[in-house]
Design a protein around this motif. Structure first.
Motif, short mmCIF file in Angstrom:
data_model
loop_
_atom_site.label_atom_id
_atom_site.label_comp_id
_atom_site.label_asym_id
_atom_site.label_seq_id
_atom_site.Cartn_x
_atom_site.Cartn_y
_atom_site.Cartn_z
N ALA A 103 74.29 72.99 44.91
CA ALA A 103 73.65 73.65 43.76
C ALA A 103 73.16 75.04 44.13
O ALA A 103 73.30 75.99 43.34
CB ALA A 103 72.50 72.78 43.26
N LEU A 104 72.59 75.19 45.31
CA LEU A 104 72.09 76.50 45.74
C LEU A 104 73.25 77.49 45.92
O LEU A 104 73.16 78.65 45.49
CB LEU A 104 71.34 76.35 47.06
N ARG A 134 76.20 77.39 44.48
CA ARG A 134 76.72 77.73 43.15
C ARG A 134 75.84 78.77 42.47
O ARG A 134 76.34 79.65 41.77
CB ARG A 134 76.79 76.46 42.29
N HIS A 135 74.54 78.67 42.65
CA HIS A 135 73.62 79.66 42.07
C HIS A 135 73.94 81.05 42.57
O HIS A 135 73.98 82.01 41.79
CB HIS A 135 72.18 79.28 42.41
N GLU A 193 77.59 81.92 41.01
CA GLU A 193 77.72 82.03 39.55
C GLU A 193 76.67 82.95 38.93
O GLU A 193 76.97 83.69 38.00
CB GLU A 193 77.63 80.64 38.93
N ASP A 194 75.45 82.91 39.43
CA ASP A 194 74.38 83.69 38.81
C ASP A 194 74.21 85.07 39.42
O ASP A 194 73.72 85.99 38.77
CB ASP A 194 73.05 82.93 38.92
N HIS A 195 74.60 85.23 40.69
CA HIS A 195 74.45 86.53 41.35
C HIS A 195 75.78 87.19 41.69
O HIS A 195 75.80 88.32 42.19
CB HIS A 195 73.61 86.37 42.62
N THR A 236 64.13 81.87 48.70
CA THR A 236 64.87 80.92 47.87
C THR A 236 65.30 79.76 48.75
O THR A 236 65.81 79.96 49.86
CB THR A 236 66.11 81.59 47.23
N VAL A 249 66.42 73.08 43.61
CA VAL A 249 66.59 74.47 44.03
C VAL A 249 65.38 75.28 43.54
O VAL A 249 65.02 75.23 42.37
CB VAL A 249 67.89 75.07 43.47
N GLN A 308 64.21 79.01 43.09
CA GLN A 308 64.72 80.37 43.05
C GLN A 308 63.60 81.39 43.22
O GLN A 308 62.65 81.41 42.44
CB GLN A 308 65.44 80.61 41.72
N CYS A 349 66.87 85.89 47.01
CA CYS A 349 68.25 85.90 46.50
C CYS A 349 68.40 86.83 45.32
O CYS A 349 69.49 86.98 44.77
CB CYS A 349 68.71 84.49 46.12
N CYS A 400 66.11 86.60 42.61
CA CYS A 400 65.40 86.00 41.47
C CYS A 400 63.91 86.30 41.57
O CYS A 400 63.43 86.75 42.61
CB CYS A 400 65.61 84.49 41.45
#
Length: 352
Positions: free
Chosen positions: A183-184, A186-187, A190-192, A306, A343, A345, A349, A351
């Motif tokens: 999950a970390l 993927r964050h 996908e998010d960064h 994070t 996770v 945030q 990272c 966030c």
């Protein structure tokens, strides 16, 4: 005058020592008239039953044990000594929190806790220090050889903490290491939008670190990124000093620098933040940094880290619960628990 003993009570009341022992351990097994005679003799003599003597009679010590490698971190200890922070909790590491969880739960059940933590002397010394002095104990994976545990578990309840179960008839507690790292990762992807990722692992024999690397591999595979066969670097110990060292090793390699460094635990990630600061590399603008465990120190560093928070104290609490259950019902089926993670945030990272 010496304190009265169980022998004195037996002589005064005209019964055997075994009967006196049963009066205090299992009073319902002794006839009421005899029981009252023993208790009256004890009152007249001022006799107080010894907890240790009761333990010998019942083959119970009233103590639970914990065995784990001593992964103390001198850097963290020095920070704790030098800081103005009033709360020692801020500098508690992984093993510290397991201990606190076990101590709290053990106390609630009327047990004391015996701790054996050592890198010197080998796992045999841990077994010698604990197995003969407790009613049951929890063992962090990789601390005691499986063959030794097999022998010990025939006469004592044993709970395995972390790692693979190893022995089918033992109770076992683990956290969702692979799920959390996946999950970390993927964050970050996908998010960064980060693509060049470096996972920094521990020793290959560390089951938690290896499970986290598997989660990293799975996230890379799902995203269509190259899937490494091994971590970018392995630390010999998962401490701040090693985190600093392996970061230097990674930065000195030829080729493009990673966009993110994902460490197998928080202690190494904290060391990495220092190494990057020394080189003038900004976090997270130049390189993102993440950890795993969620130790309190992760929120105090700059930038805050994070991480994946695991329920460390709950590991210790659940270990005690399983031991107490096993002591009360030796015939029950072995239990294997997987505790969830989350996770967290923060700024390291990008966030927050």
């Amino acid at each position: 005058m010496s304190a009265p003993t169980v022998y004195d009570v037996a002589e005064r009341s005209g019964v055997s020592i075994a009967t006196v022992s049963r009066v205090y351990r299992t009073p319902d097994s002794v006839r009421a008239q005899t029981r009252e005679r023993v208790l009256e003799a004890a009152r007249e003599l001022g006799y107080v039953p010894s907890g240790s003597a009761r333990g010998l009679a019942s083959r119970s010590t009233g103590v639970l044990g914990l065995c784990f490698p001593d992964y103390s971190d001198p850097d963290t200890e020095n920070e704790a000594a030098a800081t103005d922070e009033d709360d020692d909790h801020a500098f508690m590491l992984y093993s510290d929190q397991i201990i606190r969880g076990m101590e709290r739960a053990a106390r609630q059940h009327g047990y004391a806790l015996l701790i054996a933590a050592s890198l010197k002397g080998g796992p045999e010394s841990l077994v010698a220090n604990v197995a003969g002095r407790v009613d049951g104990f929890a063992v962090l994976a990789g601390t005691v050889p499986t063959a030794d545990l097999e022998v010990i578990s025939r006469r004592l309840p044993v709970v395995m903490l972390a790692g693979p179960r190893g022995i089918d008839h033992l109770d076992h507690i683990v956290v969702a290491n692979a799920d959390g790292q996946r999950a970390l990762t993927r964050h970050l992807i996908e998010d960064h939008g980060l693509r060049r990722l470096a996972f920094i692992g521990g020793e290959a024999k560390s089951p938690d670190a290896e499970a986290r690397f598997v989660g990293f591999q799975e996230a890379c595979r799902d995203a269509g990124l190259p899937v490494p066969d091994a971590p970018a670097v392995r630390a010999t110990m998962m401490t701040q000093a090693e985190g600093l060292r392996v970061t230097e090793v990674l930065l000195d390699r030829d080729g493009e620098q990673p966009q993110a460094m994902l460490f197998a635990n928080d202690q190494m990630a904290v060391g990495a933040l220092r190494a990057l600061e020394r080189r003038g590399i900004r976090v997270p603008e130049d390189i993102a940094v993440t950890g795993f465990d969620g130790i309190p120190l992760s929120r105090l560093v700059r930038p805050p880290l994070t991480t994946v928070r695991q329920p460390i104290r709950q590991l210790g609490e659940q270990a005690v619960e399983l031991l107490v259950q096993r002591l009360g019902n030796s015939g029950r089926e072995p239990v294997s628990l997987m505790l969830p993670v989350s996770v967290i945030q923060r700024a390291s990272c990008g966030c927050g």
